[in-house]
Design a protein around this motif. Structure first.
Motif, PDB file in Angstrom:
ATOM      1  N   TYR A   1      -3.716  -9.921   8.562  1.00 50.37           N
ATOM      2  CA  TYR A   1      -4.572 -10.489   7.531  1.00 50.37           C
ATOM      3  C   TYR A   1      -3.796 -10.425   6.214  1.00 50.37           C
ATOM      4  CZ  TYR A   1      -8.917 -10.445  10.290  1.00 50.37           C
ATOM      5  OH  TYR A   1      -9.898 -10.683  11.203  1.00 50.37           O
ATOM      6  N   GLN A   2      -4.096 -11.322   5.281  1.00 59.37           N
ATOM      7  CA  GLN A   2      -3.449 -11.339   3.976  1.00 59.37           C
ATOM      8  C   GLN A   2      -4.482 -11.002   2.900  1.00 59.37           C
ATOM      9  OE1 GLN A   2      -0.087 -11.957   3.451  1.00 59.37           O
ATOM     10  NE2 GLN A   2       0.004 -11.881   5.679  1.00 59.37           N
ATOM     11  N   LEU A   3      -4.185  -9.982   2.106  1.00 63.60           N
ATOM     12  CA  LEU A   3      -5.024  -9.618   0.970  1.00 63.60           C
ATOM     13  C   LEU A   3      -4.341 -10.169  -0.267  1.00 63.60           C
ATOM     14  CD1 LEU A   3      -7.426  -8.011  -0.222  1.00 63.60           C
ATOM     15  CD2 LEU A   3      -5.871  -6.060  -0.385  1.00 63.60           C
ATOM     16  N   ARG A   4      -5.087 -10.857  -1.116  1.00 67.01           N
ATOM     17  CA  ARG A   4      -4.477 -11.513  -2.273  1.00 67.01           C
ATOM     18  C   ARG A   4      -5.261 -11.217  -3.536  1.00 67.01           C
ATOM     19  NH1 ARG A   4      -2.835 -17.642  -3.744  1.00 67.01           N
ATOM     20  NH2 ARG A   4      -0.752 -16.933  -4.190  1.00 67.01           N
ATOM     21  N   TYR A   5      -4.529 -10.782  -4.548  1.00 71.09           N
ATOM     22  CA  TYR A   5      -5.078 -10.647  -5.894  1.00 71.09           C
ATOM     23  C   TYR A   5      -4.555 -11.810  -6.715  1.00 71.09           C
ATOM     24  CZ  TYR A   5      -5.307  -9.399 -10.770  1.00 71.09           C
ATOM     25  OH  TYR A   5      -5.527  -9.443 -12.125  1.00 71.09           O
ATOM     26  N   ILE A   6      -5.444 -12.495  -7.407  1.00 72.21           N
ATOM     27  CA  ILE A   6      -5.038 -13.583  -8.300  1.00 72.21           C
ATOM     28  C   ILE A   6      -5.556 -13.239  -9.690  1.00 72.21           C
ATOM     29  CG2 ILE A   6      -5.212 -16.031  -8.826  1.00 72.21           C
ATOM     30  CD1 ILE A   6      -5.768 -16.498  -5.864  1.00 72.21           C
ATOM     31  N   GLY A   7      -4.660 -13.152 -10.654  1.00 72.30           N
ATOM     32  CA  GLY A   7      -5.026 -12.812 -12.022  1.00 72.30           C
ATOM     33  C   GLY A   7      -5.640 -13.985 -12.762  1.00 72.30           C
ATOM     34  N   GLN A   8      -6.011 -13.718 -13.983  1.00 71.14           N
ATOM     35  CA  GLN A   8      -6.578 -14.759 -14.848  1.00 71.14           C
ATOM     36  C   GLN A   8      -5.466 -15.703 -15.309  1.00 71.14           C
ATOM     37  OE1 GLN A   8      -9.868 -15.165 -15.497  1.00 71.14           O
ATOM     38  NE2 GLN A   8     -10.101 -13.523 -13.997  1.00 71.14           N
TER      39      GLN A   8
ATOM     40  N   ARG B   1       1.874 -28.664 -20.144  1.00 70.25           N
ATOM     41  CA  ARG B   1       2.134 -28.511 -18.708  1.00 70.25           C
ATOM     42  C   ARG B   1       0.839 -28.671 -17.931  1.00 70.25           C
ATOM     43  NH1 ARG B   1       6.047 -23.275 -18.171  1.00 70.25           N
ATOM     44  NH2 ARG B   1       7.804 -24.161 -19.280  1.00 70.25           N
ATOM     45  N   PRO B   2       0.894 -29.442 -16.835  1.00 71.32           N
ATOM     46  CA  PRO B   2      -0.336 -29.652 -16.060  1.00 71.32           C
ATOM     47  C   PRO B   2      -0.625 -28.534 -15.053  1.00 71.32           C
ATOM     48  CG  PRO B   2       1.421 -30.986 -15.174  1.00 71.32           C
ATOM     49  CD  PRO B   2       1.981 -30.289 -16.393  1.00 71.32           C
ATOM     50  N   THR B   3       0.134 -27.458 -15.094  1.00 72.35           N
ATOM     51  CA  THR B   3      -0.047 -26.392 -14.120  1.00 72.35           C
ATOM     52  C   THR B   3      -0.754 -25.191 -14.723  1.00 72.35           C
ATOM     53  OG1 THR B   3       2.081 -25.395 -14.643  1.00 72.35           O
ATOM     54  CG2 THR B   3       2.058 -27.007 -12.876  1.00 72.35           C
ATOM     55  N   ILE B   4      -1.372 -24.414 -13.853  1.00 71.49           N
ATOM     56  CA  ILE B   4      -1.958 -23.127 -14.225  1.00 71.49           C
ATOM     57  C   ILE B   4      -0.948 -22.059 -13.834  1.00 71.49           C
ATOM     58  CG2 ILE B   4      -3.797 -21.486 -13.697  1.00 71.49           C
ATOM     59  CD1 ILE B   4      -5.571 -23.921 -13.006  1.00 71.49           C
ATOM     60  N   VAL B   5      -0.687 -21.118 -14.729  1.00 73.23           N
ATOM     61  CA  VAL B   5       0.214 -20.003 -14.426  1.00 73.23           C
ATOM     62  C   VAL B   5      -0.637 -18.741 -14.397  1.00 73.23           C
ATOM     63  CG1 VAL B   5       2.226 -18.687 -15.177  1.00 73.23           C
ATOM     64  CG2 VAL B   5       2.130 -21.140 -15.610  1.00 73.23           C
ATOM     65  N   ARG B   6      -0.526 -17.993 -13.303  1.00 73.45           N
ATOM     66  CA  ARG B   6      -1.290 -16.758 -13.176  1.00 73.45           C
ATOM     67  C   ARG B   6      -0.545 -15.788 -12.275  1.00 73.45           C
ATOM     68  NH1 ARG B   6      -6.258 -19.426  -9.706  1.00 73.45           N
ATOM     69  NH2 ARG B   6      -5.057 -19.897  -7.864  1.00 73.45           N
ATOM     70  N   SER B   7      -0.796 -14.503 -12.487  1.00 74.84           N
ATOM     71  CA  SER B   7      -0.153 -13.500 -11.648  1.00 74.84           C
ATOM     72  C   SER B   7      -0.827 -13.496 -10.285  1.00 74.84           C
ATOM     73  CB  SER B   7      -0.242 -12.118 -12.297  1.00 74.84           C
ATOM     74  OG  SER B   7      -1.585 -11.743 -12.446  1.00 74.84           O
ATOM     75  N   SER B   8      -0.045 -13.178  -9.268  1.00 70.09           N
ATOM     76  CA  SER B   8      -0.605 -13.117  -7.929  1.00 70.09           C
ATOM     77  C   SER B   8       0.186 -12.108  -7.109  1.00 70.09           C
ATOM     78  CB  SER B   8      -0.598 -14.499  -7.282  1.00 70.09           C
ATOM     79  OG  SER B   8       0.472 -14.700  -6.445  1.00 70.09           O
ATOM     80  N   ILE B   9      -0.526 -11.356  -6.294  1.00 67.53           N
ATOM     81  CA  ILE B   9       0.102 -10.361  -5.417  1.00 67.53           C
ATOM     82  C   ILE B   9      -0.483 -10.542  -4.029  1.00 67.53           C
ATOM     83  CG2 ILE B   9       0.443  -7.904  -4.953  1.00 67.53           C
ATOM     84  CD1 ILE B   9       0.087  -7.464  -7.987  1.00 67.53           C
ATOM     85  N   ASP B  10       0.382 -10.698  -3.031  1.00 67.12           N
ATOM     86  CA  ASP B  10      -0.027 -10.853  -1.637  1.00 67.12           C
ATOM     87  C   ASP B  10       0.455  -9.657  -0.836  1.00 67.12           C
ATOM     88  OD1 ASP B  10      -1.195 -13.609  -1.454  1.00 67.12           O
ATOM     89  OD2 ASP B  10       0.754 -14.094  -2.335  1.00 67.12           O
TER      90      ASP B  10
END
Length: 164
Positions: free
Chosen positions: A93-100, A108-117
């Motif tokens: 299973y993959q646990l994922r944290y996605i920051g604000q 820029r048309p992208t969203i930048v956010r921290s993420s940890i898998d």
């Protein structure tokens, strides 16, 4: 001739070094949109030509994702996502944290956010529930994944769990 032994590197030091050299990405650049069912084949054909896995074709996936949250002292609740592969029951299973999302360049048309898998065992759902997390929603994803260097492109369709 005498062999030279190197001292083992502590795990935190090697993880920190990997993150500083961008071996372990801890940021996500997200660009998303909707595609009509009638245009999916054209998009898949273009991605086949642009991406690295031209010879083998895209990887398919069929995943179940659950979103959990817990209230904390901050105004925003802590949100974690748990994803599992439906077709490959032996996969972790993959646990994922996605920051604000970070405030960044408005051009820029992208969203930048921290993420940890992190890979976990199937007991992660019970563990999160015992800690006080509650499941907010869940869904099934079925689609294709392409790679271009370190970039991962997914084209998927979202289904309600009751629809499958």
């Amino acid at each position: 001739m005498e062999a030279i032994k190197e001292a083992p590197i502590p795990a935190m030091d090697s993880l920190t070094a990997a993150m500083k050299s961008n071996i372990v990405p801890n940021q996500e650049y997200l660009l998303q949109g909707s595609v009509l069912d009638s245009a999916v084949e054209v998009l898949l054909h273009r991605l086949r030509g642009l991406c690295d896995n031209v010879d083998s074709g895209p990887e398919t996936f069929h995943d179940h994702e659950m979103c959990f949250s817990i209230r904390s002292a901050t105004p925003q609740p802590l949100t974690l996502r748990v994803r599992r592969a439906i077709d490959y029951l032996d996969m972790p299973y993959q646990l994922r944290y996605i920051g604000q999302p970070e405030l960044g360049d408005k051009s820029r048309p992208t969203i930048v956010r921290s993420s940890i898998d992190v890979a976990t065992t199937p007991t992660i759902v019970d563990f999160l529930t015992e800690m006080g997390f509650r499941m907010d929603f869940e869904y099934i994803l079925r689609g294709y994944m392409f790679r271009k260097g370190r970039m991962k492109i997914t084209v998927s369709k979202i289904f309600k769990v009751s629809d499958i």
